[in-house]
Design a protein around this motif. Structure first.
Motif, PDB file in Angstrom:
ATOM      1  N   SER A 249      17.258 -19.253  11.667  1.00 22.43           N
ATOM      2  CA  SER A 249      16.104 -19.844  10.975  1.00 22.43           C
ATOM      3  C   SER A 249      16.509 -20.383   9.604  1.00 22.43           C
ATOM      4  N   PHE A 250      17.307 -19.612   8.894  1.00 25.41           N
ATOM      5  CA  PHE A 250      17.727 -20.044   7.562  1.00 25.41           C
ATOM      6  C   PHE A 250      18.601 -21.286   7.622  1.00 25.41           C
ATOM      7  N   LEU A 251      19.630 -21.287   8.474  1.00 27.07           N
ATOM      8  CA  LEU A 251      20.551 -22.416   8.529  1.00 27.07           C
ATOM      9  C   LEU A 251      19.880 -23.673   9.083  1.00 27.07           C
ATOM     10  N   THR A 252      18.891 -23.513   9.940  1.00 24.48           N
ATOM     11  CA  THR A 252      18.143 -24.676  10.422  1.00 24.48           C
ATOM     12  C   THR A 252      17.385 -25.340   9.283  1.00 24.48           C
ATOM     13  N   ALA A 253      16.714 -24.526   8.441  1.00 19.03           N
ATOM     14  CA  ALA A 253      16.011 -25.085   7.287  1.00 19.03           C
ATOM     15  C   ALA A 253      16.995 -25.636   6.262  1.00 19.03           C
ATOM     16  N   TYR A 254      18.142 -24.996   6.139  1.00 18.32           N
ATOM     17  CA  TYR A 254      19.128 -25.387   5.123  1.00 18.32           C
ATOM     18  C   TYR A 254      19.823 -26.691   5.478  1.00 18.32           C
ATOM     19  N   LEU A 255      20.140 -26.896   6.772  1.00 16.88           N
ATOM     20  CA  LEU A 255      20.970 -28.036   7.172  1.00 16.88           C
ATOM     21  C   LEU A 255      20.196 -29.188   7.812  1.00 16.88           C
ATOM     22  N   THR A 256      19.007 -28.929   8.338  1.00 15.57           N
ATOM     23  CA  THR A 256      18.304 -29.984   9.082  1.00 15.57           C
ATOM     24  C   THR A 256      16.979 -30.409   8.459  1.00 15.57           C
ATOM     25  N   GLY A 258      16.434 -30.441   4.888  1.00 17.90           N
ATOM     26  CA  GLY A 258      16.562 -30.788   3.481  1.00 17.90           C
ATOM     27  C   GLY A 258      16.005 -29.743   2.536  1.00 17.90           C
ATOM     28  N   GLY A 259      15.924 -28.490   2.976  1.00 11.08           N
ATOM     29  CA  GLY A 259      15.433 -27.415   2.128  1.00 11.08           C
ATOM     30  C   GLY A 259      13.970 -27.104   2.315  1.00 11.08           C
ATOM     31  N   ALA A 260      13.251 -27.866   3.141  1.00  6.75           N
ATOM     32  CA  ALA A 260      11.834 -27.569   3.380  1.00  6.75           C
ATOM     33  C   ALA A 260      11.700 -26.213   4.080  1.00  6.75           C
ATOM     34  N   GLU A 261      10.759 -25.409   3.618  1.00  9.08           N
ATOM     35  CA  GLU A 261      10.484 -24.073   4.161  1.00  9.08           C
ATOM     36  C   GLU A 261      11.655 -23.122   3.965  1.00  9.08           C
ATOM     37  N   LEU A 262      12.566 -23.462   3.056  1.00 11.44           N
ATOM     38  CA  LEU A 262      13.737 -22.607   2.867  1.00 11.44           C
ATOM     39  C   LEU A 262      13.375 -21.283   2.213  1.00 11.44           C
ATOM     40  N   ASP A 263      12.421 -21.303   1.271  1.00 11.02           N
ATOM     41  CA  ASP A 263      12.109 -20.095   0.511  1.00 11.02           C
ATOM     42  C   ASP A 263      11.567 -18.971   1.383  1.00 11.02           C
ATOM     43  N   ARG A 264      10.966 -19.290   2.496  1.00  7.31           N
ATOM     44  CA  ARG A 264      10.383 -18.243   3.335  1.00  7.31           C
ATOM     45  C   ARG A 264      11.445 -17.342   3.958  1.00  7.31           C
ATOM     46  N   TYR A 265      12.695 -17.793   3.954  1.00  8.23           N
ATOM     47  CA  TYR A 265      13.774 -17.004   4.549  1.00  8.23           C
ATOM     48  C   TYR A 265      14.648 -16.314   3.506  1.00  8.23           C
ATOM     49  N   LEU A 266      14.350 -16.483   2.213  1.00  2.85           N
ATOM     50  CA  LEU A 266      15.170 -15.935   1.141  1.00  2.85           C
ATOM     51  C   LEU A 266      14.582 -14.636   0.612  1.00  2.85           C
ATOM     52  N   ALA A 267      15.458 -13.720   0.202  1.00  2.00           N
ATOM     53  CA  ALA A 267      15.028 -12.472  -0.425  1.00  2.00           C
ATOM     54  C   ALA A 267      14.469 -12.780  -1.815  1.00  2.00           C
ATOM     55  N   PRO A 268      13.580 -11.924  -2.325  1.00  2.00           N
ATOM     56  CA  PRO A 268      13.023 -12.146  -3.667  1.00  2.00           C
ATOM     57  C   PRO A 268      14.138 -12.264  -4.711  1.00  2.00           C
ATOM     58  N   ARG A 271      17.760 -17.952  -5.118  1.00  2.00           N
ATOM     59  CA  ARG A 271      17.471 -19.377  -5.247  1.00  2.00           C
ATOM     60  C   ARG A 271      18.645 -20.170  -4.678  1.00  2.00           C
ATOM     61  N   LEU A 272      18.376 -21.045  -3.723  1.00  2.00           N
ATOM     62  CA  LEU A 272      19.392 -21.883  -3.101  1.00  2.00           C
ATOM     63  C   LEU A 272      18.889 -23.314  -3.010  1.00  2.00           C
ATOM     64  N   THR A 273      19.806 -24.267  -3.102  1.00  2.00           N
ATOM     65  CA  THR A 273      19.489 -25.687  -2.962  1.00  2.00           C
ATOM     66  C   THR A 273      20.185 -26.212  -1.725  1.00  2.00           C
ATOM     67  N   ALA A 274      19.415 -26.820  -0.829  1.00  2.00           N
ATOM     68  CA  ALA A 274      19.956 -27.318   0.428  1.00  2.00           C
ATOM     69  C   ALA A 274      20.539 -28.708   0.244  1.00  2.00           C
ATOM     70  N   PRO A 275      21.494 -29.115   1.118  1.00  2.00           N
ATOM     71  CA  PRO A 275      22.007 -30.484   1.067  1.00  2.00           C
ATOM     72  C   PRO A 275      20.885 -31.487   1.324  1.00  2.00           C
ATOM     73  N   SER A 276      20.904 -32.571   0.573  1.00  2.00           N
ATOM     74  CA  SER A 276      19.862 -33.581   0.707  1.00  2.00           C
ATOM     75  C   SER A 276      20.478 -34.966   0.576  1.00  2.00           C
ATOM     76  N   PRO A 277      20.193 -35.856   1.521  1.00  2.00           N
ATOM     77  CA  PRO A 277      19.324 -35.679   2.697  1.00  2.00           C
ATOM     78  C   PRO A 277      19.963 -34.759   3.731  1.00  2.00           C
ATOM     79  N   ALA A 278      19.152 -34.285   4.647  1.00  2.00           N
ATOM     80  CA  ALA A 278      19.648 -33.346   5.646  1.00  2.00           C
ATOM     81  C   ALA A 278      20.757 -33.990   6.466  1.00  2.00           C
ATOM     82  N   PRO A 279      21.956 -33.366   6.521  1.00  2.00           N
ATOM     83  CA  PRO A 279      23.082 -34.014   7.214  1.00  2.00           C
ATOM     84  C   PRO A 279      23.086 -33.825   8.729  1.00  2.00           C
TER      85      PRO A 279
END
Length: 372
Positions: A249-256, A258-268, A271-279
């Protein structure tokens, strides 16, 4: 008959008849004055003198120090200026770039290119090169080794993919079994060139560089032995494993996405920034290697909150052109509320800590029994 001597001595008459004697004045003057000064004034004067003397004694060191400091100090002769030396870090970085440019010019040089090489190595101006200029070319040049051999000398090893080297009749590869291919036969191969670079202070505070010799072709750097990692053996990532679900779930949001819905998979706090645009357009997690895991039993539960776990993940990411590319990630997971969350995207796999050798006991063991 001798006159009788009395105990009273006759007072001599004063020199000035206008000045009274002590006997002729009243009792106040006779008892309280001496030669025009009162006894109280004399006592005060003596006390004042004593205080002045003690004050001068006490102020003596202070006055001496003030007198010493008031003397103008003689200025020392200025120290001779020494030539500034290039910093080691900056010198090494500059030497690396200089050597890379030199190797690039060297690989493509031919007849008539001697002045180009002389810009890096002055004695090259008197050389005579063979071959056609530009027949060979160095690509993907990079520094693979840098070491300081002297105070201002660096040895730089540059790797280059040499293109354009084709076998000729005189340099054809040997057909004998076990013979190594010649450099000409190994066209487009990665080769390594060692360059000695000297540094010196230049104009305006810059660093000047020069090569001490032509490049020397050397062997590839020795490959290091792969260290032992903290993870267990790679095994198939089962869809029923909560760790596979969290990582996918995390890598799908991270790589496909562009970081959308990424925070829902992160621990409190993560903070992470996904590659953009999604590769990529899709992600498939293939294998997991879990810290400290030795068995292959299926895992379907999540431990208590706060439990941390490090993973090594291999996956295939599908590009926009439909080509699947293998990737590897190192992640740290943390359990919370019955599920795994991503605590960090680690920069490198974690290595095992060497087990220290047991310390030898200083206490002597029991003495052996005597032999009868």
């Amino acid at each position: 008959m001798s006159p009788v001597l009395t105990g009273r001595r006759k007072q001599a008459a004063p020199a000035d008849p206008q000045l009274p004697t002590a006997w002729e004045t009243g009792p106040e003057l006779a008892a309280g004055s001496v030669a025009g000064w009162s006894t109280g004034a004399q006592a005060n004067s003596a006390a004042l003198m004593r205080w002045l003397v003690w004050g001068l004694i006490a102020l003596g060191p202070l006055l001496g120090a003030l007198a010493y400091l008031s003397v103008p100090a003689t200025s020392a002769a200025p120290a001779p200026k020494t030539a500034p030396s290039a910093p080691a870090a900056a010198g090494g970085q500059g030497a690396s770039g200089f050597a890379t440019l030199f190797v690039a010019a060297y690989l493509s040089a031919g007849r008539g290119d001697e002045p180009k090489l002389a810009a890096y190595y002055p004695p090259a101006a008197s050389m005579q090169l063979d071959g056609v200029s530009g027949q060979h070319r160095g690509e993907q040049l990079t520094v693979v080794r840098l070491r300081q051999t002297d105070n201002a000398v660096w040895s730089v090893t540059v790797a280059a993919r040499v293109t354009g080297a084709q076998p000729t009749a005189t340099t054809a590869p040997s057909t004998q079994p076990g013979a190594s291919p010649s450099p000409a036969a190994a066209g487009d191969a990665v080769r390594y060139f060692q360059v000695p670079v000297a540094t010196a202070p230049g104009a305006g505070g810059a660093t000047a560089y020069t090569a001490l010799a032509l490049p020397a072709e050397v062997a590839a750097p020795e490959r290091a032995k792969t260290p032992e990692l903290v993870y267990g053996a790679m095994r198939q990532a089962l869809p029923t494993d909560p760790r596979t679900q969290a990582v996918t779930s995390f890598l799908t949001a991270y790589l496909t996405k562009g970081g959308a819905e990424l925070d829902r998979y992160l621990a409190p706090g993560t903070r992470l920034t996904a590659p953009s645009p999604a590769p990529y357009s899709g992600v498939a997690v293939d294998q997991l290697a879990v810290e400290g895991e030795t068995g292959g039993e299926p895992v379907v539960s999540v431990p208590g909150d706060g439990t941390a776990l490090r993973l090594l993940v291999t996956l295939r990411a599908t590009g926009q052109d439909g080509v699947r590319l293998p990737l590897t990630y190192t992640l740290t997971l943390k359990a919370r509320a019955g599920r795994w969350e991503i605590a960090s995207l680690d920069g490198a796999p974690a290595l095992t800590t060497p087990t220290p050798a047991p310390a030898a006991s200083g206490a002597p063991g029991p003495a052996p029994a005597p032999t009868p």
